[in-house]
Write a protein that holds these residues in place. Sequence first.
Motif, PDB file in Angstrom:
ATOM      1  N   ALA A  17       0.838  -1.214   0.000  1.00 41.36           N
ATOM      2  CA  ALA A  17       0.000   0.000   0.000  1.00 41.36           C
ATOM      3  C   ALA A  17       0.867   1.257   0.000  1.00 41.36           C
ATOM      4  CB  ALA A  17      -0.943  -0.002   1.204  1.00 41.36           C
ATOM      5  N   ALA A  18       1.897   1.285   0.837  1.00 40.93           N
ATOM      6  CA  ALA A  18       2.762   2.466   0.914  1.00 40.93           C
ATOM      7  C   ALA A  18       3.442   2.732  -0.427  1.00 40.93           C
ATOM      8  CB  ALA A  18       3.799   2.287   2.018  1.00 40.93           C
ATOM      9  N   ASN A  19       3.903   1.685  -1.084  1.00 45.51           N
ATOM     10  CA  ASN A  19       4.540   1.860  -2.386  1.00 45.51           C
ATOM     11  C   ASN A  19       3.535   2.288  -3.446  1.00 45.51           C
ATOM     12  OD1 ASN A  19       7.510   1.213  -2.349  1.00 45.51           O
ATOM     13  ND2 ASN A  19       6.691  -0.524  -1.219  1.00 45.51           N
ATOM     14  N   LYS A  35      -4.132   3.811   1.842  1.00 47.36           N
ATOM     15  CA  LYS A  35      -4.830   3.934   0.558  1.00 47.36           C
ATOM     16  C   LYS A  35      -5.765   5.143   0.556  1.00 47.36           C
ATOM     17  CE  LYS A  35      -4.815  -1.057  -0.090  1.00 47.36           C
ATOM     18  NZ  LYS A  35      -5.644  -2.269  -0.070  1.00 47.36           N
ATOM     19  N   GLU A  36      -6.518   5.314   1.638  1.00 46.22           N
ATOM     20  CA  GLU A  36      -7.442   6.452   1.731  1.00 46.22           C
ATOM     21  C   GLU A  36      -6.685   7.771   1.743  1.00 46.22           C
ATOM     22  OE1 GLU A  36      -9.794   5.644   5.231  1.00 46.22           O
ATOM     23  OE2 GLU A  36     -10.669   3.849   4.321  1.00 46.22           O
ATOM     24  N   GLY A  37      -5.608   7.845   2.518  1.00 46.44           N
ATOM     25  CA  GLY A  37      -4.794   9.057   2.565  1.00 46.44           C
ATOM     26  C   GLY A  37      -4.179   9.368   1.213  1.00 46.44           C
ATOM     27  N   TYR A  76       6.211  12.270   3.479  1.00 44.26           N
ATOM     28  CA  TYR A  76       5.879  10.862   3.277  1.00 44.26           C
ATOM     29  C   TYR A  76       7.092   9.960   3.512  1.00 44.26           C
ATOM     30  CZ  TYR A  76       3.688   6.787   1.151  1.00 44.26           C
ATOM     31  OH  TYR A  76       3.159   5.543   0.940  1.00 44.26           O
ATOM     32  N   HIS A  77       8.203  10.294   2.890  1.00 36.24           N
ATOM     33  CA  HIS A  77       9.378   9.434   3.025  1.00 36.24           C
ATOM     34  C   HIS A  77       9.943   9.435   4.454  1.00 36.24           C
ATOM     35  CE1 HIS A  77       9.217   9.206  -1.365  1.00 36.24           C
ATOM     36  NE2 HIS A  77       9.847   8.052  -1.181  1.00 36.24           N
ATOM     37  N   GLN A  78       9.907  10.578   5.118  1.00 37.27           N
ATOM     38  CA  GLN A  78      10.381  10.615   6.503  1.00 37.27           C
ATOM     39  C   GLN A  78       9.502   9.740   7.388  1.00 37.27           C
ATOM     40  OE1 GLN A  78      13.268  12.162   8.049  1.00 37.27           O
ATOM     41  NE2 GLN A  78      12.536  10.521   9.370  1.00 37.27           N
ATOM     42  N   THR A  79       8.216   9.824   7.184  1.00 44.43           N
ATOM     43  CA  THR A  79       7.293   9.054   8.001  1.00 44.43           C
ATOM     44  C   THR A  79       7.410   7.561   7.705  1.00 44.43           C
ATOM     45  OG1 THR A  79       5.832  10.972   7.986  1.00 44.43           O
ATOM     46  CG2 THR A  79       4.889   8.924   8.778  1.00 44.43           C
ATOM     47  N   VAL A  80       7.603   7.208   6.430  1.00 44.48           N
ATOM     48  CA  VAL A  80       7.794   5.801   6.079  1.00 44.48           C
ATOM     49  C   VAL A  80       9.077   5.266   6.725  1.00 44.48           C
ATOM     50  CG1 VAL A  80       8.289   4.193   4.193  1.00 44.48           C
ATOM     51  CG2 VAL A  80       6.420   5.822   3.973  1.00 44.48           C
ATOM     52  N   LEU A  81      10.144   6.054   6.699  1.00 47.91           N
ATOM     53  CA  LEU A  81      11.390   5.625   7.349  1.00 47.91           C
ATOM     54  C   LEU A  81      11.174   5.392   8.843  1.00 47.91           C
ATOM     55  CD1 LEU A  81      14.000   7.888   5.549  1.00 47.91           C
ATOM     56  CD2 LEU A  81      13.957   5.388   5.552  1.00 47.91           C
ATOM     57  N   MET A 117      10.359   7.944  -8.629  1.00 52.85           N
ATOM     58  CA  MET A 117       9.486   7.367  -7.605  1.00 52.85           C
ATOM     59  C   MET A 117       8.649   6.242  -8.202  1.00 52.85           C
ATOM     60  SD  MET A 117      10.339   8.863  -4.870  1.00 52.85           S
ATOM     61  CE  MET A 117      11.935   8.867  -5.693  1.00 52.85           C
ATOM     62  N   VAL A 118       8.126   6.462  -9.395  1.00 51.34           N
ATOM     63  CA  VAL A 118       7.315   5.430 -10.046  1.00 51.34           C
ATOM     64  C   VAL A 118       8.162   4.187 -10.291  1.00 51.34           C
ATOM     65  CG1 VAL A 118       6.039   4.827 -12.144  1.00 51.34           C
ATOM     66  CG2 VAL A 118       5.685   7.064 -11.077  1.00 51.34           C
ATOM     67  N   THR A 119       9.338   4.374 -10.851  1.00 45.94           N
ATOM     68  CA  THR A 119      10.224   3.242 -11.157  1.00 45.94           C
ATOM     69  C   THR A 119      10.656   2.503  -9.898  1.00 45.94           C
ATOM     70  OG1 THR A 119      11.041   4.369 -13.128  1.00 45.94           O
ATOM     71  CG2 THR A 119      12.417   2.607 -12.248  1.00 45.94           C
ATOM     72  N   ASP A 120      11.157   3.247  -8.919  1.00 47.07           N
ATOM     73  CA  ASP A 120      11.690   2.611  -7.709  1.00 47.07           C
ATOM     74  C   ASP A 120      10.615   1.917  -6.885  1.00 47.07           C
ATOM     75  OD1 ASP A 120      14.106   3.640  -8.557  1.00 47.07           O
ATOM     76  OD2 ASP A 120      14.399   4.948  -6.821  1.00 47.07           O
ATOM     77  N   HIS A 121       9.483   2.585  -6.690  1.00 38.44           N
ATOM     78  CA  HIS A 121       8.439   1.996  -5.846  1.00 38.44           C
ATOM     79  C   HIS A 121       7.706   0.851  -6.552  1.00 38.44           C
ATOM     80  CE1 HIS A 121       8.936   4.525  -2.340  1.00 38.44           C
ATOM     81  NE2 HIS A 121       9.148   5.530  -3.167  1.00 38.44           N
ATOM     82  N   THR A 122       7.637   0.902  -7.876  1.00 34.21           N
ATOM     83  CA  THR A 122       7.094  -0.230  -8.622  1.00 34.21           C
ATOM     84  C   THR A 122       8.019  -1.429  -8.458  1.00 34.21           C
ATOM     85  OG1 THR A 122       5.977   1.208 -10.222  1.00 34.21           O
ATOM     86  CG2 THR A 122       6.402  -1.059 -10.915  1.00 34.21           C
TER      87      THR A 122
END
Length: 174
Positions: free
Chosen positions: A38-40, A98-100, A127-132, A66-71
Amino acid sequence: MNKLSVSIAAALLTFAAGGAVAQTGAPNDAQIAAIVVAANNVDVDAGKLAESKAHDKEVKAFAKRMVTDHTGVNKQAVALVTKLKVTPEDNDTSKSLKEGGAQTISKLKGLKGAAFDKAYVDNEVTYHQTVLDAIDKTLLPNAKNPELKALIEKVRPAFDAHLQHAKQIQASLK
């Protein structure tokens, strides 16, 4: 934090604090797999939109990355859960992500030019800081399967590189 980042950051902060899975304790591997996917997907969707709407060439290039790496991360995650015969288990956190993400896309669609670029990049930094933080505080400590844990450890540096790149772009847009 700007208003655009609030919805996605709130979902991730809830996750990082453990609130979204508090009713059942720490997330299990199937839930972690769903959260990772979901995060990706959220970042892939935002990146696709930015590829088409961004004004600044550096923002467009970042969005494409971002599209390439997260895919790529999602392909690895899906291959791993298929190999392990683990079905990702949708949960409050993955649903919230998903909702966010959908709310963020909706808000970004209403922006143009430099305003879009700034909002997109600001969101990527948050987003990236929070994911980390979520990786370090929740995903890694709770992943039980060594291969799942290894995948998360393997992709963590990419999330950090994305954060640093987004911060550089953010500084150049001011």
